[in-house]
Write an enzyme that holds these catalytic residues in place. Structure first.
Site, PDB file in Angstrom:
ATOM      1  N   PRO A  77       0.819  -1.209   0.000  1.00 49.23           N
ATOM      2  CA  PRO A  77       0.000   0.000   0.000  1.00 49.23           C
ATOM      3  C   PRO A  77       0.852   1.257   0.000  1.00 49.23           C
ATOM      4  O   PRO A  77       1.965   1.279   0.533  1.00 49.23           O
ATOM      5  CB  PRO A  77      -0.797  -0.126   1.297  1.00 49.23           C
ATOM      6  CG  PRO A  77      -0.832  -1.587   1.568  1.00 49.23           C
ATOM      7  CD  PRO A  77       0.477  -2.124   1.074  1.00 49.23           C
ATOM      8  N   CYS A  78       0.322   2.309  -0.599  1.00 53.77           N
ATOM      9  CA  CYS A  78       1.081   3.548  -0.770  1.00 53.77           C
ATOM     10  C   CYS A  78       1.423   4.191   0.564  1.00 53.77           C
ATOM     11  O   CYS A  78       2.495   4.735   0.741  1.00 53.77           O
ATOM     12  CB  CYS A  78       0.269   4.514  -1.642  1.00 53.77           C
ATOM     13  SG  CYS A  78       1.062   6.101  -1.953  1.00 53.77           S
TER      14      CYS A  78
END
Length: 373
Positions: A77-78
């Site tokens: 995930p970012c």
């Protein structure tokens, strides 16, 4: 015989990225990690249960990480990269990125590939990733290449743009160049379209059912729905009469702005601009827009079937695309198997890396890896 290229897939989902690497020939998955049970079950149904680790990536011990693998792939995930290194490594937002870095540092792959959302390159997380390959960083010794890749430029019938980062400790590897282009591009193949994806698979008519077959399998000691074949995913919904009236007036390429006032919900009537693709209809001879996790809801995007002819007697297919059609637009092969409920499988499809995009990346990096073996 050339040596097989060993690979680890982190945050593997249902295996879209692994599917592409396996299709590129010569790659051998030796470990995959995925926390979602049903996505992990889908992965296991296609690539085997023995090397899939279902659960929290943090629970994988260092001693269990294969050493000296050739490639690590995955899309953490970012959020959460902001406190790596000497900063607060216990920040819970940090965990998944920290785990990805842990795997890279322990397995020492020749190459790692990160896939993320298109805005990732503008994020603080990406800037800090670049810092970590500098002297003294957690990824010292690696060089990075990065860019936006459009899935349509690599053979997917979908305009899905993603950030791809290629890390290498065997010399800088450039980004792959497109194999396809819009129109009739010089030296490239034309973009593939929704028509190419659906082909003659009998996907025009209304699906015969709204439910998946009733079947269960046991995987990782748990019972999950499945295993389902591609044709099992051609399932419909039961739209209201109002929804059908809305669908009927929207032409290919159209959307909510084609609705007359009497069919507009209040929320759209009060929002004259923006969200242009919602309640949209695909075009046969163009790639689709991005397939997301709720593709079965036309109010979420351009997800209406492309078949629509003008006039009161025109032949129209007034429904959202089915799970099978979404999987085809994502370039999953018909032989791919699925586990989970309708909603869970939809999430797997929408979250996946299109296998043909992953295959293009795998083919691109393969000569560099082979030369270093």
């Amino acid at each position: 015989m050339a040596k097989r290229i060993s690979m680890i897939d982190l945050f593997a989902g249902c295996g879209g990225m692994t599917a592409g690497f396996v299709a590129a020939k010569g790659y051998k998955p030796v470990m995959a990690v995925e926390w979602d049970l049903h996505a992990a079950a889908t992965y296991a149904a296609n690539f085997g249960e023995s090397h899939m680790r279902w659960g929290d990536i943090a629970d994988v011990k260092d001693r269990d990480i294969p050493e000296e693998v050739d490639v690590i792939i995955g899309g953490p995930p970012c959020q959460g990269f902001s406190n790596l290194g000497a900063k607060d490594v216990n920040d819970p937002r940090n965990k998944l990125w920290k785990e990805y870095i842990r795997f890279v540092r322990h397995a020492r792959p020749k190459v790692f590939v990160i896939e993320n959302v298109d805005r990732f390159m503008k994020s603080a997380e990406f800037a800090l990733l670049q810092d970590e390959v500098r002297e003294g960083g957690l990824l010292e010794g690696y060089t990075l290449s990065h860019g936006h890749l459009l899935a349509a430029d690599f053979g997917a019938p979908q305009r899905r743009k993603r950030t791809i980062v290629i890390g290498s400790r065997i010399g800088k590897i450039p980004m792959p160049t497109p194999t396809h282009g819009q129109g009739n591009p010089m030296g490239l193949q034309s973009w593939r379209t929704v028509r190419h994806a659906f082909g003659n698979k009998g996907l025009l008519d209304k699906p015969e059912t709204t439910v998946l077959p009733s079947s269960k399998i046991e995987v990782f000691g748990q019972s999950v729905p499945g295993v389902f074949k591609s044709e099992d995913l051609h399932i419909g919904r039961m739209p209201t009469e109002l929804s059908l009236q809305r669908y009927a007036v929207i032409p290919p390429g159209g959307g909510r702005f084609n609705l007359p006032d009497n069919l507009l919900p209040k929320c759209w009537r009060n929002k004259p601009t923006g969200t242009t693709d919602v309640m949209g209809r695909m075009r046969w001879d163009e790639p689709s827009l991005t397939i997301r996790t709720e593709f079965y809801k036309p109010e979420k995007g351009q997800y209406l079937h492309p078949q629509w002819e003008e006039g009161p007697d025109g032949y129209r297919v007034d429904r959202p695309i089915t799970h099978r059609e979404a999987a085809l637009l994502q370039t999953f092969p018909d032989s791919f198997l699925w586990c989970g409920t309708k909603i869970q499988i939809a999430k797997q499809i929408g979250n996946a890396v299109p296998p043909v995009l992953a295959e293009a990346i795998a083919k691109h990096i393969k000569p560099f890896i082979s030369a270093a073996q």
